[in-house]
Every structure is written in structure tokens, then in C-alpha cells.
Design a protein around this motif. Structure first.
Motif, PDB file in Angstrom:
ATOM      1  N   ASN A 162     -17.933  80.942  10.785  1.00  0.00           N
ATOM      2  CA  ASN A 162     -18.468  80.526   9.492  1.00  0.00           C
ATOM      3  C   ASN A 162     -19.736  79.720   9.717  1.00  0.00           C
ATOM      4  O   ASN A 162     -19.962  79.180  10.805  1.00  0.00           O
ATOM      5  CB  ASN A 162     -17.428  79.711   8.731  1.00  0.00           C
ATOM      6  N   PRO A 163     -20.580  79.601   8.694  1.00  0.00           N
ATOM      7  CA  PRO A 163     -21.878  78.945   8.849  1.00  0.00           C
ATOM      8  C   PRO A 163     -21.829  77.500   9.369  1.00  0.00           C
ATOM      9  O   PRO A 163     -22.652  77.136  10.205  1.00  0.00           O
ATOM     10  CB  PRO A 163     -22.475  78.999   7.444  1.00  0.00           C
ATOM     11  N   ASN A 173     -22.918  84.548  12.990  1.00  0.00           N
ATOM     12  CA  ASN A 173     -22.772  83.845  11.719  1.00  0.00           C
ATOM     13  C   ASN A 173     -22.219  84.822  10.676  1.00  0.00           C
ATOM     14  O   ASN A 173     -22.775  85.891  10.464  1.00  0.00           O
ATOM     15  CB  ASN A 173     -24.134  83.297  11.279  1.00  0.00           C
ATOM     16  N   THR A 174     -21.108  84.448  10.040  1.00  0.00           N
ATOM     17  CA  THR A 174     -20.457  85.358   9.086  1.00  0.00           C
ATOM     18  C   THR A 174     -21.289  85.611   7.840  1.00  0.00           C
ATOM     19  O   THR A 174     -21.086  86.620   7.162  1.00  0.00           O
ATOM     20  CB  THR A 174     -19.080  84.824   8.653  1.00  0.00           C
ATOM     21  N   GLU A 175     -22.218  84.731   7.515  1.00  0.00           N
ATOM     22  CA  GLU A 175     -23.053  84.933   6.318  1.00  0.00           C
ATOM     23  C   GLU A 175     -24.348  85.667   6.613  1.00  0.00           C
ATOM     24  O   GLU A 175     -24.996  86.171   5.697  1.00  0.00           O
ATOM     25  CB  GLU A 175     -23.351  83.589   5.644  1.00  0.00           C
ATOM     26  N   ASP A 176     -24.733  85.707   7.886  1.00  0.00           N
ATOM     27  CA  ASP A 176     -25.961  86.402   8.261  1.00  0.00           C
ATOM     28  C   ASP A 176     -25.789  86.889   9.690  1.00  0.00           C
ATOM     29  O   ASP A 176     -26.038  86.144  10.638  1.00  0.00           O
ATOM     30  CB  ASP A 176     -27.166  85.457   8.145  1.00  0.00           C
TER      31      ASP A 176
END
Length: 83
Positions: free
Chosen positions: A4-5, A40-43
Motif C-alpha cells: 500500500n502507498p 506501489n498498489t496505487e501506481d
């Protein structure tokens, strides 16, 4: 490994140097000296390459919390008291 970030940012800054994972079948294949890429799970374009320098194994969270510096495990000063 996907992160996660917030923990991703903490590892990137050097604030978090210990990643806690259950010793499942996949993790048992990891050895000191191996390289891990965190994503990174968001990017997923943001990645961090790290080297494993030690592997700790504990029988319980109580034992883990008594031995490891929790601030290096991703806890903050605010939440370490309730860990």
C-alpha cells in the motif's frame, strides 16, 4: 511484493526497514541476499528494489513485539502504543 502507498513511502524514505509477513509457503522461499521489488498498489510504475539482510522468525506476535523496533516495522509513534 505489493505494498500500500503508506508503507511504500515509509520504505522509500528509510523510515521503515523491516517488512512483516507471515511465513507462508511463498515466503519460505526467500533467503538473505535475495532482492525484492516492492510495487506501489496505487501506481504500479512506482517500484523499490531492496535486499534482504536478515530474516526473523517468531512463534507469536508477543515475541515479535518484544524483540523488533516497531517504528522500523511501519508503526508510527501514534499507533505503536496500541500494537
Amino acid at each position: 511484493m505489493r505494498l500500500n502507498p503508506l508503507p511504500f513511502k515509509m520504505i522509500a524514505s528509510g523510515e521503515k526497514t523491516i517488512e512483516l509477513r507471515l511465513n507462508d509457503e511463498k515466503r519460505r522461499l526467500i533467503n538473505v541476499g535475495d532482492e525484492i521489488t516492492f510495487i506501489n498498489t496505487e501506481d504500479n510504475r512506482k517500484t523499490l528494489k531492496t535486499e534482504i539482510v536478515n530474516i526473523y522468525k517468531f512463534k507469536s506476535f508477543e515475541e515479535l513485539y518484544a524483540v523488533l523496533p516497531l517504528l522500523k516495522c511501519g508503526y508510527t509513534k501514534e499507533d505503536v502504543k496500541t500494537a
